[in-house]
Motif scaffolding. Sequence first.
Motif, PDB file in Angstrom:
ATOM      1  N   THR A 114       0.811  -1.219   0.000  1.00 13.62           N
ATOM      2  CA  THR A 114       0.000   0.000   0.000  1.00 13.62           C
ATOM      3  C   THR A 114       0.846   1.270   0.000  1.00 13.62           C
ATOM      4  O   THR A 114       0.354   2.350  -0.315  1.00 13.62           O
ATOM      5  N   ALA A 115       2.131   1.147   0.352  1.00 14.23           N
ATOM      6  CA  ALA A 115       3.017   2.307   0.257  1.00 14.23           C
ATOM      7  C   ALA A 115       3.352   2.629  -1.200  1.00 14.23           C
ATOM      8  O   ALA A 115       3.812   3.729  -1.509  1.00 14.23           O
ATOM      9  N   ILE A 116       3.119   1.669  -2.088  1.00 12.79           N
ATOM     10  CA  ILE A 116       3.416   1.855  -3.501  1.00 12.79           C
ATOM     11  C   ILE A 116       2.134   2.015  -4.313  1.00 12.79           C
ATOM     12  O   ILE A 116       2.017   2.914  -5.141  1.00 12.79           O
ATOM     13  N   VAL A 117       1.171   1.131  -4.074  1.00 14.18           N
ATOM     14  CA  VAL A 117      -0.044   1.081  -4.884  1.00 14.18           C
ATOM     15  C   VAL A 117      -1.256   1.321  -4.000  1.00 14.18           C
ATOM     16  O   VAL A 117      -1.414   0.693  -2.949  1.00 14.18           O
ATOM     17  N   GLN A 118      -2.107   2.232  -4.457  1.00  9.14           N
ATOM     18  CA  GLN A 118      -3.397   2.447  -3.801  1.00  9.14           C
ATOM     19  C   GLN A 118      -4.456   2.604  -4.886  1.00  9.14           C
ATOM     20  O   GLN A 118      -4.551   3.645  -5.527  1.00  9.14           O
ATOM     21  N   GLY A 119      -5.215   1.519  -5.079  1.00 10.94           N
ATOM     22  CA  GLY A 119      -6.263   1.561  -6.091  1.00 10.94           C
ATOM     23  C   GLY A 119      -5.707   1.792  -7.476  1.00 10.94           C
ATOM     24  O   GLY A 119      -4.893   1.007  -7.978  1.00 10.94           O
ATOM     25  N   ARG A 120      -6.101   2.895  -8.083  1.00 10.69           N
ATOM     26  CA  ARG A 120      -5.668   3.228  -9.435  1.00 10.69           C
ATOM     27  C   ARG A 120      -4.483   4.191  -9.452  1.00 10.69           C
ATOM     28  O   ARG A 120      -4.241   4.862 -10.460  1.00 10.69           O
ATOM     29  N   SER A 121      -3.740   4.251  -8.347  1.00  7.41           N
ATOM     30  CA  SER A 121      -2.575   5.124  -8.246  1.00  7.41           C
ATOM     31  C   SER A 121      -1.374   4.321  -7.755  1.00  7.41           C
ATOM     32  O   SER A 121      -1.524   3.322  -7.060  1.00  7.41           O
ATOM     33  N   PHE A 122      -0.179   4.786  -8.126  1.00  7.96           N
ATOM     34  CA  PHE A 122       1.046   4.202  -7.581  1.00  7.96           C
ATOM     35  C   PHE A 122       2.114   5.275  -7.505  1.00  7.96           C
ATOM     36  O   PHE A 122       2.032   6.311  -8.186  1.00  7.96           O
ATOM     37  N   THR A 123       3.115   5.039  -6.679  1.00 14.87           N
ATOM     38  CA  THR A 123       4.194   6.003  -6.523  1.00 14.87           C
ATOM     39  C   THR A 123       5.519   5.381  -6.938  1.00 14.87           C
ATOM     40  O   THR A 123       5.714   4.167  -6.848  1.00 14.87           O
ATOM     41  N   TYR A 124       6.411   6.249  -7.373  1.00 14.92           N
ATOM     42  CA  TYR A 124       7.790   5.830  -7.683  1.00 14.92           C
ATOM     43  C   TYR A 124       8.711   6.938  -7.196  1.00 14.92           C
ATOM     44  O   TYR A 124       8.455   8.129  -7.441  1.00 14.92           O
ATOM     45  N   THR A 125       9.796   6.549  -6.526  1.00 13.94           N
ATOM     46  CA  THR A 125      10.744   7.518  -5.995  1.00 13.94           C
ATOM     47  C   THR A 125      11.982   7.569  -6.872  1.00 13.94           C
ATOM     48  O   THR A 125      12.705   6.568  -7.009  1.00 13.94           O
TER      49      THR A 125
END
Length: 401
Positions: A114-125
């Motif tokens: 969940t720190a990377i993907v939440q539903g239809r969103s994701f993060t990249y550092t």
Amino acid sequence: MYRILTFSNAIVFILFACQATFAAEPKVTINSDFPGGNIVVVENRGAEIEVKPRLDGGRDWFYWCFEATAETPGKVTFNFPPALAKHKNGAVGHQGPAVSTDGGSNWRWMGNDTAIVQGRSFTYTFKEAGESVRLAVTIPYVQTTFEDFAKRHADNPNFKTSILNRTPKGRNVELVQIGEEHPQATAVLFTGRHHACETIASYFLEGVMEEAMSDSPAGVAFREKYVLYVVPFVDKDGCEDGDQGKGRTPHDHNRDYGPKSIYPTVQAIMELGEYKNVCASIDFHCPTLVYPDHQVIYFAGPTDLPAHNHDAVKQLAKNIKSELPKGSPAGPLVWMKKTDDERKTHNNGHFALRPDCLIAATIEVPFAPKNTVMTQDAIRSYGKAMLRAWNVTDFAAIKTK
């Protein structure tokens, strides 16, 4: 004077801190101008970027693949708009996005933490300026991927490539032959990428081909009974252009079989079937991305054409299940239907009508279900299991039962 200097230094420190804060705001550029690339940037706000798949005139679908390059490093969130499709196909699969840090040569799944993907969103550092990464909804498979596969097996005398036809955009469509034509050899046709975005099926098909051309007991036994023809890219232009390929207007490649065909490659495949007297055909696909029922391997196709087709597919599925290694998706299940006029325009419906048909079906290989191993090598191993299962399935006996 001491107080003035201290005050001045404090001002300088505050200004420096503000500059550092401003500099920490990430900034990335987005590019999809490469084979298999697909994205529409709706709004780039630095730390948050709204993107969506490019549909290319087809139905709402989920395929996307792009390259992001950091001008300023930092944590960036990529947001996709809500799905419009009937089954809410989503934008991020059950193992997160696929990521490549070497320009698309090697890929891994980012995971669904969940720190990377939440539903239809994701993060990249992004850790440093100039860092470039490719991100995709699936592990891509394009022309260069197949060329790498062909180079690895160029010295194998059982593996031959030729050109089936050329696409409307002038690209070559490869035809693979494994084994030799001989009086006892039954001609088998395997096809992939009628729908351009269904990339995982291509790695599965690689595994089938590797086992079929190998010197393993299964490979040798296969070539004694069969000669295999493979069309890896039916929609070659779509695969290279990064199209969805599913639900094209007026219809996609897998709704194009019959006298009203509009796609040159489909026409060439139908001619190949006649010329080589193809008696067994499997079409390799992937289903939807996140729909719960589509997280398994399964077969589709006509139950009643040929009359024994359902029995043949059930036996093949049973044999595949016994061969699949640990970590594979569940299945294969058998979800087939009676033939109607629309189904006859599918690849499996067309080849089911051929004289002496032993089996005609579609196999669906899921993208990345939870709790499965879906690396490229693992997916190839699942394809090898299918080839071994094919060998021990007595299609002729099922037909005459």
